[in-house]
Design a protein around this motif. Sequence first.
Motif, PDB file in Angstrom:
ATOM      1  N   LEU A 225     -50.290 -58.760 -65.844  1.00 17.73           N
ATOM      2  CA  LEU A 225     -51.757 -58.851 -66.386  1.00 17.73           C
ATOM      3  C   LEU A 225     -51.429 -57.903 -68.008  1.00 17.73           C
ATOM      4  N   PRO A 226     -53.016 -58.844 -68.970  1.00 21.09           N
ATOM      5  CA  PRO A 226     -52.885 -58.522 -69.876  1.00 21.09           C
ATOM      6  C   PRO A 226     -53.988 -57.132 -70.572  1.00 21.09           C
ATOM      7  N   GLU A 227     -52.896 -56.467 -71.718  1.00 20.89           N
ATOM      8  CA  GLU A 227     -53.964 -55.006 -71.496  1.00 20.89           C
ATOM      9  C   GLU A 227     -55.029 -54.959 -71.575  1.00 20.89           C
ATOM     10  N   ALA A 228     -56.366 -56.628 -71.949  1.00 16.71           N
ATOM     11  CA  ALA A 228     -57.583 -56.902 -71.520  1.00 16.71           C
ATOM     12  C   ALA A 228     -58.127 -56.933 -70.987  1.00 16.71           C
ATOM     13  N   TYR A 229     -58.962 -56.561 -69.740  1.00 14.94           N
ATOM     14  CA  TYR A 229     -59.028 -57.865 -68.247  1.00 14.94           C
ATOM     15  C   TYR A 229     -60.704 -57.486 -67.828  1.00 14.94           C
ATOM     16  N   SER A 230     -60.988 -58.520 -66.534  1.00  9.71           N
ATOM     17  CA  SER A 230     -61.927 -57.515 -65.755  1.00  9.71           C
ATOM     18  C   SER A 230     -61.124 -58.233 -64.689  1.00  9.71           C
ATOM     19  N   VAL A 231     -61.372 -57.190 -63.239  1.00  6.46           N
ATOM     20  CA  VAL A 231     -61.143 -57.326 -62.345  1.00  6.46           C
ATOM     21  C   VAL A 231     -62.170 -57.142 -61.106  1.00  6.46           C
ATOM     22  N   ASP A 232     -62.883 -57.933 -60.925  1.00 10.84           N
ATOM     23  CA  ASP A 232     -63.587 -58.313 -60.122  1.00 10.84           C
ATOM     24  C   ASP A 232     -63.931 -58.315 -58.408  1.00 10.84           C
ATOM     25  N   VAL A 233     -63.935 -57.611 -57.585  1.00 11.68           N
ATOM     26  CA  VAL A 233     -63.639 -58.047 -56.146  1.00 11.68           C
ATOM     27  C   VAL A 233     -65.090 -57.561 -55.327  1.00 11.68           C
ATOM     28  N   ARG A 234     -65.060 -58.368 -54.206  1.00 18.35           N
ATOM     29  CA  ARG A 234     -66.293 -58.303 -53.143  1.00 18.35           C
ATOM     30  C   ARG A 234     -64.834 -57.763 -51.923  1.00 18.35           C
ATOM     31  N   PHE A 235     -65.762 -56.585 -51.013  1.00 20.79           N
ATOM     32  CA  PHE A 235     -65.171 -56.125 -50.082  1.00 20.79           C
ATOM     33  C   PHE A 235     -66.030 -56.644 -48.674  1.00 20.79           C
ATOM     34  N   LYS A 236     -65.464 -57.180 -47.807  1.00 20.78           N
ATOM     35  CA  LYS A 236     -65.732 -57.929 -47.061  1.00 20.78           C
ATOM     36  C   LYS A 236     -65.540 -56.972 -45.428  1.00 20.78           C
ATOM     37  N   LEU A 237     -64.718 -57.266 -44.547  1.00 15.16           N
ATOM     38  CA  LEU A 237     -64.523 -57.144 -43.596  1.00 15.16           C
ATOM     39  C   LEU A 237     -63.208 -55.787 -43.326  1.00 15.16           C
ATOM     40  N   PRO A 238     -63.620 -54.511 -42.840  1.00 15.75           N
ATOM     41  CA  PRO A 238     -62.528 -53.299 -43.154  1.00 15.75           C
ATOM     42  C   PRO A 238     -61.604 -53.466 -42.295  1.00 15.75           C
ATOM     43  N   VAL A 239     -60.850 -52.798 -43.371  1.00 12.75           N
ATOM     44  CA  VAL A 239     -59.048 -53.159 -42.449  1.00 12.75           C
ATOM     45  C   VAL A 239     -59.323 -51.491 -41.287  1.00 12.75           C
TER      46      VAL A 239
END
Length: 277
Positions: A225-239
């Motif tokens: 990973l670089p020092e500067a980044y964005s990480v975007d997630v969507r939570f679907k069905l629960p674990v």
Amino acid sequence: MELKESPNLGLLFPKAVLAGFTKKGGALPERDYVRTGVSVDPVHLAAYNRVCEFRLTDELPATYPHMLTFPMQVKLMTDADFPFPLVGSVHVANRITQTRALRVDEKFDLRVHVENLRDHPKGRQFDMVSEASVDGEVIWHDVSTYLRRGGGSGEAESAERPELPEPTSFWKVPEDIGRRYAEVSGDRNPIHLHPLTAKLFGFPRAIAHGMWTKARCLAAFEGRLPEAYSVDVRFKLPVLLPAKVGFAAREHGGGWKFDLINARKPQPHVDGIITPL
């Protein structure tokens, strides 16, 4: 409004359970909560890294400042004028952006507010927004989107589901990961702690914290990973715990796309994208 210390989650979560019977909707509060000169406890950071399987370094995982701002979020969401109960509000997405690496020896100014109340086919959504600054510069920004079910817009959701990728690795998620993550995060929502308490809220077993699943996925990219980044997630069905999950990652536009999938049947848990800045 400035807070002199981190809010006490041990007091706020019982309040959150009781408040679920009285919240009736309405407008979002407009105030901010602020803490200044906040230091990172290296022992706590090490415990967090172990639970989420990050390496032990002097740099903070991008998900770690969420630990610092989460008590402020809970305080805001349990205030008397907050329109929706915390318990039963579903964390459906999270986007974190860091403009540079954050270090354990820095002091951070933290700010939390809520915004963007909007309709959703299944109810109403809002965004909990958190920031960490150093010397007046925002270097970390976090948006947690929550859904409160009921009274939705009535718009139809797409019935199409994208084809799930083939996992590149498999992980076993232990039954106690909810309790272990609760110890480091303070997030003792009963749906994460024990099958009996999870069943009270409609789950057959305890479920993993969404932010643990995001952190565990991010840990799989360490060293890439670089020092500067964005990480975007969507939570679907629960674990549902315990679990076996499949992790799939592939390069995308100079960054990465990734998925966390039920290893035993084709069901999505998390999908995400990492974008360099």
